[in-house]
Write a protein that holds these residues in place. Structure first.
Motif, PDB file in Angstrom:
ATOM      1  N   LEU A   1       0.822  -1.207   0.000  1.00 19.62           N
ATOM      2  CA  LEU A   1       0.000   0.000   0.000  1.00 19.62           C
ATOM      3  C   LEU A   1       0.855   1.254   0.000  1.00 19.62           C
ATOM      4  O   LEU A   1       1.872   1.353   0.676  1.00 19.62           O
ATOM      5  CB  LEU A   1      -0.918   0.011   1.216  1.00 19.62           C
ATOM      6  CG  LEU A   1      -1.957   1.145   1.286  1.00 19.62           C
ATOM      7  CD1 LEU A   1      -2.953   1.021   0.142  1.00 19.62           C
ATOM      8  CD2 LEU A   1      -2.683   1.109   2.627  1.00 19.62           C
TER       9      LEU A   1
ATOM     10  N   LEU B   1       0.410   5.871  -0.821  1.00 19.76           N
ATOM     11  CA  LEU B   1      -0.514   6.977  -1.027  1.00 19.76           C
ATOM     12  C   LEU B   1      -0.467   7.402  -2.478  1.00 19.76           C
ATOM     13  O   LEU B   1       0.523   7.194  -3.172  1.00 19.76           O
ATOM     14  CB  LEU B   1      -0.160   8.155  -0.118  1.00 19.76           C
ATOM     15  CG  LEU B   1      -0.285   7.906   1.384  1.00 19.76           C
ATOM     16  CD1 LEU B   1       0.183   9.143   2.138  1.00 19.76           C
ATOM     17  CD2 LEU B   1      -1.720   7.564   1.765  1.00 19.76           C
TER      18      LEU B   1
ATOM     19  N   ALA C   1      -5.867   5.985  -2.750  1.00 22.26           N
ATOM     20  CA  ALA C   1      -4.728   5.147  -2.413  1.00 22.26           C
ATOM     21  C   ALA C   1      -4.257   4.409  -3.655  1.00 22.26           C
ATOM     22  O   ALA C   1      -4.927   4.409  -4.694  1.00 22.26           O
ATOM     23  CB  ALA C   1      -5.112   4.148  -1.321  1.00 22.26           C
TER      24      ALA C   1
ATOM     25  N   SER D   1      -1.154   1.128  -5.086  1.00 23.20           N
ATOM     26  CA  SER D   1      -0.053   0.235  -4.761  1.00 23.20           C
ATOM     27  C   SER D   1       1.250   1.020  -4.822  1.00 23.20           C
ATOM     28  O   SER D   1       1.356   2.021  -5.528  1.00 23.20           O
ATOM     29  CB  SER D   1      -0.009  -0.922  -5.764  1.00 23.20           C
ATOM     30  OG  SER D   1       0.225  -0.437  -7.078  1.00 23.20           O
TER      31      SER D   1
ATOM     32  N   THR E   1      -6.339  -3.380   1.827  1.00 23.99           N
ATOM     33  CA  THR E   1      -7.431  -2.726   2.534  1.00 23.99           C
ATOM     34  C   THR E   1      -7.137  -1.251   2.714  1.00 23.99           C
ATOM     35  O   THR E   1      -6.051  -0.877   3.170  1.00 23.99           O
ATOM     36  CB  THR E   1      -7.650  -3.370   3.913  1.00 23.99           C
ATOM     37  OG1 THR E   1      -7.941  -4.754   3.748  1.00 23.99           O
ATOM     38  CG2 THR E   1      -8.799  -2.691   4.650  1.00 23.99           C
ATOM     39  N   THR E   2      -8.098  -0.413   2.355  1.00 19.60           N
ATOM     40  CA  THR E   2      -7.958   1.026   2.544  1.00 19.60           C
ATOM     41  C   THR E   2      -9.300   1.623   2.919  1.00 19.60           C
ATOM     42  O   THR E   2     -10.345   1.173   2.435  1.00 19.60           O
ATOM     43  CB  THR E   2      -7.410   1.704   1.271  1.00 19.60           C
ATOM     44  OG1 THR E   2      -7.490   3.126   1.432  1.00 19.60           O
ATOM     45  CG2 THR E   2      -8.225   1.334   0.051  1.00 19.60           C
ATOM     46  N   ASN E   3      -9.270   2.623   3.795  1.00 20.40           N
ATOM     47  CA  ASN E   3     -10.501   3.310   4.199  1.00 20.40           C
ATOM     48  C   ASN E   3     -10.774   4.532   3.341  1.00 20.40           C
ATOM     49  O   ASN E   3     -11.722   5.269   3.598  1.00 20.40           O
ATOM     50  CB  ASN E   3     -10.407   3.728   5.671  1.00 20.40           C
ATOM     51  CG  ASN E   3     -10.363   2.530   6.599  1.00 20.40           C
ATOM     52  OD1 ASN E   3     -11.029   1.529   6.359  1.00 20.40           O
ATOM     53  ND2 ASN E   3      -9.577   2.635   7.665  1.00 20.40           N
ATOM     54  N   ASP E   4      -9.953   4.763   2.336  1.00 22.89           N
ATOM     55  CA  ASP E   4     -10.120   5.927   1.477  1.00 22.89           C
ATOM     56  C   ASP E   4     -11.362   5.770   0.614  1.00 22.89           C
ATOM     57  O   ASP E   4     -11.515   4.796  -0.132  1.00 22.89           O
ATOM     58  CB  ASP E   4      -8.887   6.100   0.592  1.00 22.89           C
ATOM     59  CG  ASP E   4      -8.876   7.441  -0.107  1.00 22.89           C
ATOM     60  OD1 ASP E   4      -9.667   7.596  -1.052  1.00 22.89           O
ATOM     61  OD2 ASP E   4      -8.098   8.319   0.298  1.00 22.89           O
TER      62      ASP E   4
ATOM     63  N   SER F   1     -10.823   5.579  -3.118  1.00 17.31           N
ATOM     64  CA  SER F   1     -10.256   4.310  -3.548  1.00 17.31           C
ATOM     65  C   SER F   1     -11.310   3.227  -3.683  1.00 17.31           C
ATOM     66  O   SER F   1     -11.187   2.316  -4.505  1.00 17.31           O
ATOM     67  CB  SER F   1      -9.183   3.854  -2.559  1.00 17.31           C
ATOM     68  OG  SER F   1      -8.182   4.834  -2.420  1.00 17.31           O
ATOM     69  N   SER F   2     -12.362   3.290  -2.860  1.00 18.50           N
ATOM     70  CA  SER F   2     -13.358   2.231  -2.855  1.00 18.50           C
ATOM     71  C   SER F   2     -14.496   2.489  -3.832  1.00 18.50           C
ATOM     72  O   SER F   2     -15.477   1.758  -3.850  1.00 18.50           O
ATOM     73  CB  SER F   2     -13.930   2.077  -1.440  1.00 18.50           C
ATOM     74  OG  SER F   2     -14.536   3.303  -1.025  1.00 18.50           O
TER      75      SER F   2
END
Length: 271
Positions: free
Chosen positions: A59, A61, A66, A68, A98-101, A104-105
């Motif tokens: 991961l 930024l 987000a 890779s 996994t990202t909380n951005d 990104s989701s």
């Protein structure tokens, strides 16, 4: 491709595509290929896997959301030879990390890939010197990028990144008719400013920056803008130089009432 959803993709914007093309280098040498994505990607050269950004992603930024962590692989290439390059990409929904951005989701993700012929700073500076000697006038572009200054972090130095000071100095020696164009969002140290016949502070002006600079160089537009901040000659000339960092979370304004331009006026133009 955050808002991209091709025909046939499911409601979660899960899709895959392959991209391929030919690359024929003009110079023999070592070429560094770099890739990063929000999703998954495999990069092949002549059918052989060069970069695997799918099975062991790390991961990092990104400028938006987000991504890779960028992977770089170097390959030797011959001038005039054509190489087949293929990229297999999976949309953002295939991202293995996994990202909380929220950015990104949501959406189709993104892919960035590029290459760079590996050359030393001396090689590049020598090329610039020879080019400067061969022309009547030189337009030399220098500056920073979002890697060195952006929202959310402080610069480690006010100096230009890399060996740009030496580049400018050598080009000025090779051709005194040199215009320096600096693209940065904040002041940088300019040790060569006294020997520079013409200097333009161009900031970061986006896609039309080149056209705007050209209009100024050819006199179509008068460069009448005012600096929104003071450019000190060196970092020691800043009022907050001695007390820049906090003391256990408490910011100390060592310049007292002479904050900002007040300090500069007091020290540079004493009454």
């Amino acid at each position: 491709m955050f808002d991209y959803s091709p025909k046939g993709a499911d409601k979660n914007k899960l899709f895959y595509w392959d991209m391929e093309g030919d690359f024929t280098p003009e110079v023999t040498g070592e070429y560094a290929f770099q890739e990063s994505c929000l999703g998954t990607a495999l990069v092949f050269i002549d059918g052989e896997l060069l970069i695997d950004d799918k099975t062991n992603q790390v991961l990092s930024l990104a400028s938006i959301g987000a991504s890779s962590q960028a992977q770089t692989k170097t390959v030797h290439m011959e001038a005039g030879k054509t190489y087949k390059i293929r990229v297999e990409y999976g949309s953002g929904k295939t991202f293995t990390l996994t990202t909380n951005d929220l950015v990104s989701s949501n959406g189709g993700g993104f892919l960035t890939i590029g290459y760079n012929l590996q050359r030393t700073e001396n090689d590049l500076i020598n090329e610039a010197i020879e080019a400067a000697k061969s022309v009547e006038k030189v337009v030399l572009c220098i500056g920073t990028s979002y890697d060195y200054e952006s929202e959310g972090f402080d610069r480690k130095s006010m100096d230009l990144p890399g060996n740009q000071d030496r580049l400018v100095s050598e080009v000025l020696k090779a051709n005194k008719n040199t215009i320096i164009i600096n693209q940065s969002g904040t002041p940088v140290t300019l040790p060569f400013i006294d020997t520079t016949p013409a200097f333009i502070q161009a900031w970061f002006n986006g896609m039309e920056s080149g056209n705007a600079i050209t209009d100024i160089l050819y006199g179509t537009v008068n460069p009448s803008g005012k600096l929104p901040l003071t450019f000190p000659r060196k970092i020691q000339d800043n009022p907050a130089y001695l007390t820049f960092k906090s003391n256990n979370g408490h910011v100390i304004y060592g310049e007292d009432v002479f904050t900002g331009w007040n300090w500069l006026m007091k020290t540079w133009l004493p009454l």
